[in-house]
Design a protein around this motif. Structure first.
Motif, PDB file in Angstrom:
ATOM      1  N   THR A 161     -62.319  13.113 -11.092  1.00 19.71           N
ATOM      2  CA  THR A 161     -61.207  13.994 -10.716  1.00 19.71           C
ATOM      3  C   THR A 161     -60.438  13.437  -9.514  1.00 19.71           C
ATOM      4  OG1 THR A 161     -62.690  15.273  -9.305  1.00 19.71           O
ATOM      5  CG2 THR A 161     -62.370  16.071 -11.548  1.00 19.71           C
ATOM      6  N   ASN A 162     -60.799  12.231  -9.086  1.00 15.30           N
ATOM      7  CA  ASN A 162     -60.179  11.688  -7.875  1.00 15.30           C
ATOM      8  C   ASN A 162     -60.173  12.751  -6.782  1.00 15.30           C
ATOM      9  OD1 ASN A 162     -58.824  10.072  -6.011  1.00 15.30           O
ATOM     10  ND2 ASN A 162     -56.809  10.622  -6.828  1.00 15.30           N
ATOM     11  N   ALA A 163     -61.361  13.263  -6.462  1.00 17.22           N
ATOM     12  CA  ALA A 163     -61.469  14.403  -5.550  1.00 17.22           C
ATOM     13  C   ALA A 163     -60.871  14.093  -4.175  1.00 17.22           C
ATOM     14  CB  ALA A 163     -62.941  14.789  -5.404  1.00 17.22           C
ATOM     15  N   GLY A 164     -60.424  15.162  -3.532  1.00 19.68           N
ATOM     16  CA  GLY A 164     -59.849  15.035  -2.189  1.00 19.68           C
ATOM     17  C   GLY A 164     -60.766  15.694  -1.174  1.00 19.68           C
ATOM     18  N   GLY A 165     -60.472  16.952  -0.824  1.00 18.54           N
ATOM     19  CA  GLY A 165     -61.335  17.672   0.109  1.00 18.54           C
ATOM     20  C   GLY A 165     -60.772  17.692   1.513  1.00 18.54           C
ATOM     21  N   THR A 166     -61.665  17.918   2.470  1.00 18.80           N
ATOM     22  CA  THR A 166     -61.221  18.204   3.837  1.00 18.80           C
ATOM     23  C   THR A 166     -61.229  16.988   4.759  1.00 18.80           C
ATOM     24  OG1 THR A 166     -63.482  18.909   4.269  1.00 18.80           O
ATOM     25  CG2 THR A 166     -61.900  20.638   3.799  1.00 18.80           C
ATOM     26  N   GLN A 167     -61.495  15.807   4.228  1.00 19.20           N
ATOM     27  CA  GLN A 167     -61.632  14.635   5.092  1.00 19.20           C
ATOM     28  C   GLN A 167     -60.748  13.470   4.626  1.00 19.20           C
ATOM     29  OE1 GLN A 167     -64.343  16.320   6.405  1.00 19.20           O
ATOM     30  NE2 GLN A 167     -64.336  15.295   8.377  1.00 19.20           N
ATOM     31  N   VAL A 168     -59.651  13.826   3.956  1.00 18.35           N
ATOM     32  CA  VAL A 168     -58.843  12.792   3.296  1.00 18.35           C
ATOM     33  C   VAL A 168     -57.955  12.017   4.279  1.00 18.35           C
ATOM     34  CG1 VAL A 168     -56.893  12.504   1.691  1.00 18.35           C
ATOM     35  CG2 VAL A 168     -58.878  13.869   1.029  1.00 18.35           C
ATOM     36  N   LEU A 169     -57.593  12.703   5.350  1.00 20.06           N
ATOM     37  CA  LEU A 169     -56.585  12.195   6.277  1.00 20.06           C
ATOM     38  C   LEU A 169     -56.796  10.726   6.648  1.00 20.06           C
ATOM     39  CD1 LEU A 169     -54.296  13.784   7.511  1.00 20.06           C
ATOM     40  CD2 LEU A 169     -55.729  14.258   9.492  1.00 20.06           C
ATOM     41  N   ARG A 170     -58.024  10.379   6.980  1.00 22.78           N
ATOM     42  CA  ARG A 170     -58.256   9.019   7.482  1.00 22.78           C
ATOM     43  C   ARG A 170     -58.660   8.040   6.383  1.00 22.78           C
ATOM     44  NH1 ARG A 170     -62.192   7.813  12.530  1.00 22.78           N
ATOM     45  NH2 ARG A 170     -61.876   5.570  12.712  1.00 22.78           N
ATOM     46  N   PHE A 171     -59.524   8.487   5.469  1.00 24.01           N
ATOM     47  CA  PHE A 171     -60.083   7.515   4.513  1.00 24.01           C
ATOM     48  C   PHE A 171     -59.560   7.694   3.087  1.00 24.01           C
ATOM     49  CE2 PHE A 171     -63.284   7.822   7.917  1.00 24.01           C
ATOM     50  CZ  PHE A 171     -63.273   6.493   8.328  1.00 24.01           C
ATOM     51  N   GLY A 172     -58.717   8.684   2.861  1.00 20.29           N
ATOM     52  CA  GLY A 172     -58.123   8.841   1.534  1.00 20.29           C
ATOM     53  C   GLY A 172     -59.010   9.607   0.562  1.00 20.29           C
ATOM     54  N   THR A 173     -58.518   9.698  -0.683  1.00 18.52           N
ATOM     55  CA  THR A 173     -59.258  10.405  -1.733  1.00 18.52           C
ATOM     56  C   THR A 173     -60.276   9.444  -2.343  1.00 18.52           C
ATOM     57  OG1 THR A 173     -57.681   9.693  -3.401  1.00 18.52           O
ATOM     58  CG2 THR A 173     -57.212  11.782  -2.309  1.00 18.52           C
ATOM     59  N   MET A 174     -60.963   9.893  -3.399  1.00 23.36           N
ATOM     60  CA  MET A 174     -61.963   9.022  -4.035  1.00 23.36           C
ATOM     61  C   MET A 174     -61.361   7.668  -4.411  1.00 23.36           C
ATOM     62  SD  MET A 174     -65.029  10.095  -4.072  1.00 23.36           S
ATOM     63  CE  MET A 174     -66.212   9.577  -5.276  1.00 23.36           C
ATOM     64  N   ARG A 175     -60.118   7.682  -4.845  1.00 22.75           N
ATOM     65  CA  ARG A 175     -59.465   6.430  -5.253  1.00 22.75           C
ATOM     66  C   ARG A 175     -59.603   5.343  -4.186  1.00 22.75           C
ATOM     67  NH1 ARG A 175     -56.649   6.200  -9.734  1.00 22.75           N
ATOM     68  NH2 ARG A 175     -55.959   8.302 -10.128  1.00 22.75           N
ATOM     69  N   GLY A 176     -59.529   5.756  -2.935  1.00 19.03           N
ATOM     70  CA  GLY A 176     -59.619   4.783  -1.843  1.00 19.03           C
ATOM     71  C   GLY A 176     -61.049   4.428  -1.475  1.00 19.03           C
ATOM     72  N   LEU A 177     -62.013   5.134  -2.038  1.00 22.33           N
ATOM     73  CA  LEU A 177     -63.407   4.939  -1.620  1.00 22.33           C
ATOM     74  C   LEU A 177     -64.277   4.335  -2.715  1.00 22.33           C
ATOM     75  CD1 LEU A 177     -63.766   8.340   0.249  1.00 22.33           C
ATOM     76  CD2 LEU A 177     -63.771   6.076   1.302  1.00 22.33           C
ATOM     77  N   VAL A 178     -63.726   4.275  -3.932  1.00 20.01           N
ATOM     78  CA  VAL A 178     -64.503   3.697  -5.033  1.00 20.01           C
ATOM     79  C   VAL A 178     -64.223   2.200  -5.088  1.00 20.01           C
ATOM     80  CG1 VAL A 178     -64.782   3.638  -7.541  1.00 20.01           C
ATOM     81  CG2 VAL A 178     -64.485   5.823  -6.372  1.00 20.01           C
TER      82      VAL A 178
END
Ligand code: 2HG
Ligand code: ZN
Length: 484
Positions: free
Chosen positions: A152-169
């Protein structure tokens, strides 16, 4: 249209998966056939719970042979009915929860390889055990799983600095709709071998295959964090504060969550053990978290100084910085309980919208006024990720609303809100995805070029239409139906 599973297929699956991996017991299945919000009720002939990628591959191959549909599911926390099968009962539920191993975890390489069924909170703990952190977090972290978060390319409450799942996978392993295994778990920083199938699978909501594992980026552990609850007069002031903090402490600001007075009131009313952090009444609040790695020089001082400056120039009305971890957690509990409190309070037409960050304060205030004028008795309670330009623009039903409000008047409210967002160049789904809930609205408002490309990709990779049918990719006639 997919086929009903034959007795022979069910027997083959039962043999292949064994008693732990196969159930057709209606009591076992029941909790997983309804979504978290209790808006969608599906049916399935069986629930398949594979324990390995090989088993997933065989399941998909067997089902592809017979043209039987599969609905992948992780923690069942979708906000848009994305993991609930349709009511026809011809699909099989594919639970990924037994695939819950951490395959590897390396502080040196700064990555973790987690199977699809690993629960987000467990990944947080595992990363902490090697002195690292997986930065994405959300209210449902105790049940949401990695496969669902990726899908779901999750977002949440900590996206500001490191991005959504797309940026972490950094890598993905998935079973494609013909049963083949796509193995791209290597965390390659550079890889130009053509279309990025990994990115295509992220946010595909299980419509192009089943994510079985992911390589996830870790970041330095938290050295210290400052969590503040701040009262202010308007969303405009909130955004001014974010810019001020940006200048003072840079990307240390990891969360910037907007909470209107009404949302705080709902939490205080419905969630036991909660109390308001500030004494006075403020129309708006933000919960800010600033994080410093182990080595940073005295970030708390900088953060406090910046807040005092904001107070002095009238950007902020009042603020309290948590004096302990327990108090910081209590602030976060207020924020994370909004959905639950709202659910207890009564019906709402929920929206998950984004516009450009700089235009959100004005957009949300003007749109709320227009909605309340057009639909007398409704109250807009917009909250959430202001720092990302994403708020949950939830419209509460009038107090005297009849049963079934969401499915009736609520639909007109949703169309009205989505028209406003679209006119402002924004998105009708910032982080929750499309699932079944937003399908008709995507069909109605989606850019035709984008929709045609989505349909073409779906057809090419899943020609039999067996992967999570009825989700994400609108059929040509989907604009007719709508559900808020
Ligand atoms: C949140 O930000 C979730 O709390 C849920 O995305 C939002 O309930 C909602 O509308
Ligand atoms: Zn959210």
């Amino acid at each position: 249209m997919s086929n009903h599973p034959s007795p022979a297929l069910l027997a083959a699956l039962r043999d292949r998966l064994g008693p732990k991996g196969f159930s057709s017991d209606s009591a076992d299945l029941a909790p997983w056939l309804e979504d978290w919000r209790r808006r969608y009720h599906g049916a399935a002939a069986a629930m398949l719970s594979p324990a390995s990628t090989d088993e997933v591959s065989d399941i998909v191959r067997f089902c592809a042979d017979e043209g039987v549909a599969l609905v992948p599911q992780g923690g069942n926390t979708s906000m848009v009915g994305g993991a609930t099968p349709g009511p026809e009962g011809d699909a099989l539920l594919l639970s990924m929860r037994r695939m819950n191993k951490m395959r590897s975890l390396s502080a040196d390489a700064n990555v973790a390889v987690a199977e699809a069924g690993v629960i987000l909170a467990h990944l947080h703990d595992a990363a902490a055990s090697v002195g690292r952190r997986f930065p994405l977090s959300l209210g449902a972290r105790g049940s949401a799983t990695i496969g669902g978060l990726v899908s779901t390319n999750a977002g949440g409450t900590q996206v500001l600095r490191f991005g959504t799942m797309r940026g972490l996978v950094e890598g993905i392993e998935a079973v494609l709709p013909d049963g083949s295994v796509f193995n791209s778990l290597a965390a390659l920083k550079k890889d130009n071998r053509g279309y990025d199938l990994r990115q295509l699978l992220i946010g595909a909501e299980g419509t192009l295959g089943v994510v079985t594992a992911a390589t996830l980026r870790l970041v330095p552990a938290v050295g210290s964090r400052s969590v503040a609850w701040i009262g202010l007069a308007s969303p405009e002031k909130a955004l001014a504060l974010l810019r001020l903090l940006d200048n003072a402490v840079g990307d240390a600001v990891e969360s910037f969550e907007l909470v209107p007075r009404q949302a705080l009131d709902l939490v205080l009313r419905h969630v036991s053990g909660t109390r308001a952090p500030l004494q006075g009444t403020h129309e708006w609040h933000v919960l800010v978290e600033a994080v410093a790695p182990m080595v940073a020089p005295d970030p708390e001082k900088e953060f406090g100084r910046a807040l005092r400056a904001a107070l002095a120039i009238g950007v902020v009305e009042d603020a309290v910085i948590a004096a302990s971890e327990a108090q910081a957690e209590a602030f976060w509990r207020l924020r994370d309980s909004i959905s639950e409190a709202e659910k207890k309070d009564g019906p709402a037409a929920k929206h998950d919208i984004s516009v450009e960050v700089s235009t959100m304060p004005r957009f949300m205030v003007e749109a709320a006024a227009e909605v309340e004028r057009r639909f007398p008795g409704t109250r807009v309670v917009p909250f959430g990720h202001l720092g990302d330009g994403n708020v949950h623009f939830n419209v509460r039903a009038p107090t005297d609303a009849a049963a079934g409000w969401i499915e009736n008047e609520g639909l007109a409210v949703t169309a009205f809100v989505h028209d406003l967002v679209t006119a402002a160049g924004g998105s009708i789904s910032a982080e929750h995805g499309i699932g079944q809930m937003r399908l008709s609205e995507l069909a109605r408002l989606g850019d035709p070029a984008r929709l045609a490309a989505m349909r073409a990709i779906k057809k090419a990779l899943d020609p039999k239409g067996i992967m999570n049918p009825g989700k994400l990719v609108p059929a040509l006639d989907d604009a007719q139906e709508s559900l808020a």
